[in-house]
Design a protein around this motif. Structure first.
Motif, PDB file in Angstrom:
ATOM      1  N   ARG A  28       0.836  -1.194   0.000  1.00  0.00           N
ATOM      2  CA  ARG A  28       0.000   0.000   0.000  1.00  0.00           C
ATOM      3  C   ARG A  28       0.873   1.248   0.000  1.00  0.00           C
ATOM      4  NH1 ARG A  28      -5.327  -1.040   2.562  1.00  0.00           N
ATOM      5  NH2 ARG A  28      -5.295   1.201   2.868  1.00  0.00           N
ATOM      6  N   GLN A  29       0.565   2.156  -0.873  1.00  0.00           N
ATOM      7  CA  GLN A  29       1.193   3.473  -0.911  1.00  0.00           C
ATOM      8  C   GLN A  29       0.033   4.447  -0.730  1.00  0.00           C
ATOM      9  OE1 GLN A  29       2.286   6.823  -1.220  1.00  0.00           O
ATOM     10  NE2 GLN A  29       1.524   6.574  -3.278  1.00  0.00           N
ATOM     11  N   ASP A  30      -0.285   4.731   0.530  1.00  0.00           N
ATOM     12  CA  ASP A  30      -1.476   5.532   0.842  1.00  0.00           C
ATOM     13  C   ASP A  30      -1.203   7.022   0.977  1.00  0.00           C
ATOM     14  OD1 ASP A  30      -3.325   3.449   0.782  1.00  0.00           O
ATOM     15  OD2 ASP A  30      -2.858   2.868   2.838  1.00  0.00           O
ATOM     16  N   GLN A  31       0.050   7.429   1.016  1.00  0.00           N
ATOM     17  CA  GLN A  31       0.364   8.855   1.037  1.00  0.00           C
ATOM     18  C   GLN A  31       0.209   9.377  -0.382  1.00  0.00           C
ATOM     19  OE1 GLN A  31       4.165   9.778   2.681  1.00  0.00           O
ATOM     20  NE2 GLN A  31       3.971  11.956   2.301  1.00  0.00           N
ATOM     21  N   ALA A  32      -0.561  10.411  -0.551  1.00  0.00           N
ATOM     22  CA  ALA A  32      -0.843  10.926  -1.891  1.00  0.00           C
ATOM     23  C   ALA A  32       0.427  11.339  -2.608  1.00  0.00           C
ATOM     24  CB  ALA A  32      -1.813  12.103  -1.821  1.00  0.00           C
ATOM     25  N   GLY A  51      -2.439  15.710 -10.941  1.00  0.00           N
ATOM     26  CA  GLY A  51      -3.366  14.955 -10.116  1.00  0.00           C
ATOM     27  C   GLY A  51      -2.653  14.432  -8.890  1.00  0.00           C
ATOM     28  N   HIS A  52      -3.384  13.865  -8.026  1.00  0.00           N
ATOM     29  CA  HIS A  52      -2.841  13.237  -6.831  1.00  0.00           C
ATOM     30  C   HIS A  52      -3.293  11.787  -6.861  1.00  0.00           C
ATOM     31  CE1 HIS A  52      -1.632  17.019  -4.896  1.00  0.00           C
ATOM     32  NE2 HIS A  52      -2.694  17.508  -5.497  1.00  0.00           N
ATOM     33  N   GLY A  53      -2.506  10.919  -6.277  1.00  0.00           N
ATOM     34  CA  GLY A  53      -2.929   9.538  -6.302  1.00  0.00           C
ATOM     35  C   GLY A  53      -2.296   8.700  -5.216  1.00  0.00           C
ATOM     36  N   THR A  54      -2.942   7.605  -4.940  1.00  0.00           N
ATOM     37  CA  THR A  54      -2.424   6.572  -4.060  1.00  0.00           C
ATOM     38  C   THR A  54      -2.448   5.275  -4.848  1.00  0.00           C
ATOM     39  OG1 THR A  54      -4.590   6.021  -3.149  1.00  0.00           O
ATOM     40  CG2 THR A  54      -3.323   7.719  -2.003  1.00  0.00           C
ATOM     41  N   CYS A  55      -1.828   4.246  -4.309  1.00  0.00           N
ATOM     42  CA  CYS A  55      -1.790   3.000  -5.065  1.00  0.00           C
ATOM     43  C   CYS A  55      -1.673   1.799  -4.137  1.00  0.00           C
ATOM     44  CB  CYS A  55      -0.593   3.011  -6.017  1.00  0.00           C
ATOM     45  SG  CYS A  55      -0.493   1.516  -7.023  1.00  0.00           S
TER      46      CYS A  55
END
Length: 99
Positions: A28-32, A51-55
């Motif tokens: 999990r990469q939850d920091q935007a 944009g911003h994203g998590t993955c």
């Protein structure tokens, strides 16, 4: 790619689930992650053109080897729809490209 190589390049997974025919590993990469185009002006004015994203990277293993990889999460930036996943898989991509 064998399980041991996947963990060596991607790190210890955040979640592991056993299946009848293998297992599922999740990172999990939850920091935007922010895209590359933010313009800051005087008086605290800021324009974000990215944009911003998590993955979340989900790998299904069968017989101790990677059988499938999927990406989930709102990971849309100007660098592409899954660019927020790049930090999670960059080391593994380099490893595979050497083989």
């Amino acid at each position: 790619m064998p399980r041991s190589s996947l963990i060596a390049c991607a790190g210890v997974p955040d979640n592991v689930a056993a299946l009848d025919d293998g297992e599922v590993l999740q990172w999990r990469q939850d920091q935007a992650v922010q895209g590359p185009f933010t313009i800051k002006g005087p008086f605290g004015v800021e324009v974000d053109l990215s944009g911003h994203g998590t993955c979340h990277v989900v790998a299904r293993l069968h017989g101790g080897h990677v059988a499938q990889v999927e990406y989930t999460g709102p990971s849309s930036t100007l660098l592409g729809p899954y660019s927020a996943c790049r930090p999670l898989v960059a080391a593994c991509e380099r490893l595979v490209s050497r083989d």
